[in-house]
Design an enzyme around this catalytic site. Structure first.
Site, PDB file in Angstrom:
ATOM      1  N   TYR A 157      -0.141   2.091  -0.623  1.00 44.36           N
ATOM      2  CA  TYR A 157      -0.995   1.041  -0.074  1.00 44.36           C
ATOM      3  C   TYR A 157      -0.123  -0.104   0.406  1.00 44.36           C
ATOM      4  CZ  TYR A 157      -4.411   3.993  -2.122  1.00 44.36           C
ATOM      5  OH  TYR A 157      -5.152   5.097  -2.422  1.00 44.36           O
ATOM      6  N   ASP A 210      -7.424   2.187   4.129  1.00 41.62           N
ATOM      7  CA  ASP A 210      -7.573   1.326   2.948  1.00 41.62           C
ATOM      8  C   ASP A 210      -6.532   0.202   2.995  1.00 41.62           C
ATOM      9  OD1 ASP A 210      -7.977   0.239   0.464  1.00 41.62           O
ATOM     10  OD2 ASP A 210      -7.759   2.122  -0.652  1.00 41.62           O
ATOM     11  N   HIS A 212      -6.431  -2.139   0.841  1.00 43.75           N
ATOM     12  CA  HIS A 212      -6.070  -2.336  -0.573  1.00 43.75           C
ATOM     13  C   HIS A 212      -5.755  -3.795  -0.864  1.00 43.75           C
ATOM     14  CE1 HIS A 212      -4.683  -0.470  -4.425  1.00 43.75           C
ATOM     15  NE2 HIS A 212      -5.416   0.525  -4.002  1.00 43.75           N
ATOM     16  N   GLU A 236     -11.392  -0.211   4.463  1.00 47.05           N
ATOM     17  CA  GLU A 236     -11.688  -0.429   3.043  1.00 47.05           C
ATOM     18  C   GLU A 236     -10.910  -1.600   2.453  1.00 47.05           C
ATOM     19  OE1 GLU A 236     -10.700   2.970   0.636  1.00 47.05           O
ATOM     20  OE2 GLU A 236     -10.939   1.812  -1.205  1.00 47.05           O
ATOM     21  N   GLU A 339     -15.126  10.067  -1.285  1.00 43.36           N
ATOM     22  CA  GLU A 339     -13.666  10.222  -1.284  1.00 43.36           C
ATOM     23  C   GLU A 339     -13.315  11.427  -2.150  1.00 43.36           C
ATOM     24  OE1 GLU A 339     -11.642   7.036  -3.284  1.00 43.36           O
ATOM     25  OE2 GLU A 339      -9.713   7.525  -2.368  1.00 43.36           O
TER      26      GLU A 339
HETATM   27  C1  GCO Z   1      -8.600   4.579  -3.279  1.00 47.75           C
HETATM   28  C2  GCO Z   1      -7.878   3.664  -4.157  1.00 47.75           C
HETATM   29  C3  GCO Z   1      -7.058   4.232  -5.283  1.00 47.75           C
HETATM   30  C4  GCO Z   1      -6.614   3.160  -6.260  1.00 47.75           C
HETATM   31  C5  GCO Z   1      -6.374   3.730  -7.619  1.00 47.75           C
HETATM   32  C6  GCO Z   1      -6.030   2.662  -8.630  1.00 47.75           C
HETATM   33  O1  GCO Z   1      -8.497   5.787  -3.459  1.00 47.75           O
HETATM   34  O2  GCO Z   1      -9.295   4.053  -2.424  1.00 47.75           O
HETATM   35  O3  GCO Z   1      -7.497   2.504  -3.598  1.00 47.75           O
HETATM   36  O4  GCO Z   1      -6.009   5.029  -4.891  1.00 47.75           O
HETATM   37  O5  GCO Z   1      -5.473   2.517  -5.825  1.00 47.75           O
HETATM   38  O6  GCO Z   1      -7.486   4.443  -8.033  1.00 47.75           O
HETATM   39  O7  GCO Z   1      -5.681   3.225  -9.850  1.00 47.75           O
HETATM   40 MG    MG Z   2      -9.201   2.019  -2.255  1.00 49.80          MG
END
Ligand code: GCO
Ligand code: MG
Length: 404
Positions: A157, A210, A212, A236, A339
């Protein structure tokens, strides 16, 4: 004799190297038990302690058919509520009670939730890579398997910036060790990545991304606008939960669909975004909000406001948690997308009854309850590591700590 709860146990296992927490609730009816997901991978020992030392004495002797009452009882028992540890432990119990209810009725849980509104659950897969070529090749492989929606990211991320990365030259002398990320490199590289994906695959494929929570509010708004020509399925976590009020400005300025919510614990965090129609997809992590009971209520609230569900489904959800998501997906009219991180053979062995992915859709079995179990003997062969997570403490080039 009245049916009662006779035991509540935490089972911790890491078949894929990712710590998972599962709750098993036993009843006075010999052979009748349920399982639920309580996975908060970064603090799995704390959740296990909550289950063993607080849930067990609180719940033994109670009627397992009273799912709603038990949910409310567990929520207020510690007085301070809605935190991630308590909610995950509660989810383990709640999902196990739905599993028990289904087994008693001889029906799959999705039937108790209102029945199927679709035959299978459309999923999105993750195409991560270090270069455009790598990401594109993964997208291509998914397309060949019939997947219709793909999430594209450079590296982890916040990206590694693809081919643009030059972070080592940007750090001050004496910079802390650990993970680093550069917001400018990230923003430019995401736009380039989407342009490349659209050039290679055209528009007959849904793509998402994402953020993040890696950007400042105005940077996130600019990115959402710059990505408009590439027609995202959703963007996201463009903002951190703490900056959720900025969604109003973002909404007014961009038509990129917005998804938000894996970090939410408390209804007061997500309700304003839903009732003001500021997001398109709610992304809650079902165990993080307390299980199937609150998730079904949330799905109904979302339906009234035209918001769809996209429950969090990464690798740090146990297969039992994935199945709970799928029962909700199958029975919620306003389901958007699921997802799907994918299951390894080790996970499929430890969790008999895993769902199946075929041509972009996931199918659950139709056994009573959740239709999935945990083989405890096998699970004990995959102990969880006590190491602290490191990726959650990432820094900007000058050393400032970044939200994960
Ligand atoms: C997603 C997420 C995850 C999170 C993770 C944290 O799949 O959208 O952002 O990858 O980072 O679950 O532990
Ligand atoms: Mg995420």
């Amino acid at each position: 004799m009245a049916l009662t709860i006779t035991d509540v146990r935490a089972i911790c296992t890491a078949p894929q190297g990712i710590p998972l927490v599962v709750v098993r609730v036993e009843t006075s009816d010999a052979g009748l038990y349920g399982v639920g997901c309580a996975t908060y991978t970064q603090r799995w020992m704390t959740v296990a302690c909550e289950i063993e030392h607080y849930m067990k004495p609180l719940l033994i002797g109670k009627d397992p058919t009273r799912i709603e009452d038990i949910w409310q009882t567990v929520t207020v028992s510690p007085y301070w509520r809605n935190g991630p540890v308590l909610n995950n432990a509660l989810s383990g119990v709640d999902e196990a009670l739905w599993d028990i209810a289904g087994k008693r009725a001889g029906l799959p849980v999705y039937e108790l939730l209102g029945g199927k509104v679709r035959e299978a659950v459309r999923v999105y897969r993750h195409a991560d890579g270090r270069t455009m070529q790598e990401v594109g090749d993964r997208v291509q492989a998914f397309m060949e398997d019939g997947v219709q929606v793909v999430r594209v990211q450079f590296g982890g991320y916040g990206g590694n910036g693809g081919e643009r990365q030059h972070l080592d030259n940007m750090k001050p002398d004496g910079a802390c060790p650990g993970a680093y990320y550069d917001p400018l490199t990230y923003q430019l590289s995401v736009v380039e990545l989407f342009a490349a994906m659209r050039e290679r695959f055209g528009y007959n494929l849904e793509l998402c991304h994402d953020v993040h929570e890696h950007l400042e509010p105005t940077e996130a708004i600019r990115l959402a606008k710059e990505l408009e020509p590439f027609r995202l399925f959703f963007l996201e976590d463009a903002l951190s939960p703490e900056q959720g009020a900025w969604f109003r400005q973002m909404r007014q300025q961009t038509c990129t669909p917005l998804a938000m919510g894996e970090l939410f614990n408390n209804p007061t965090e997500y309700l304003p975004l839903i009732q003001d129609r500021l997001i398109d997809y709610v992304r809650c992590h079902v165990s993080q909000i307390g299980g199937i009971t609150p998730a079904k209520k949330l799905a109904h609230v979302c339906e009234a406001f035209g918001v769809r569900t996209a429950w969090h489904g990464p690798g740090d959800v146990s297969p039992i948690g994935h199945v709970a998501n799928l029962h909700l997906d199958l029975s919620s009219w306003n389901f958007g997308i699921q997802e799907w991180a994918g299951l390894t053979p080790e996970l499929e062995d430890v969790f008999p009854g895993c769902p199946e992915l075929r041509r972009g859709y996931v199918y659950v079995n139709d056994k009573p309850g959740l239709g999935i179990d945990i083989d405890e003997k096998l699970a004990s062969k995959f102990p969880c590591s006590e190491a602290l997570p490191t990726w959650t403490n990432c820094r900007r080039p000058d050393g400032t700590l970044q939200r994960p």
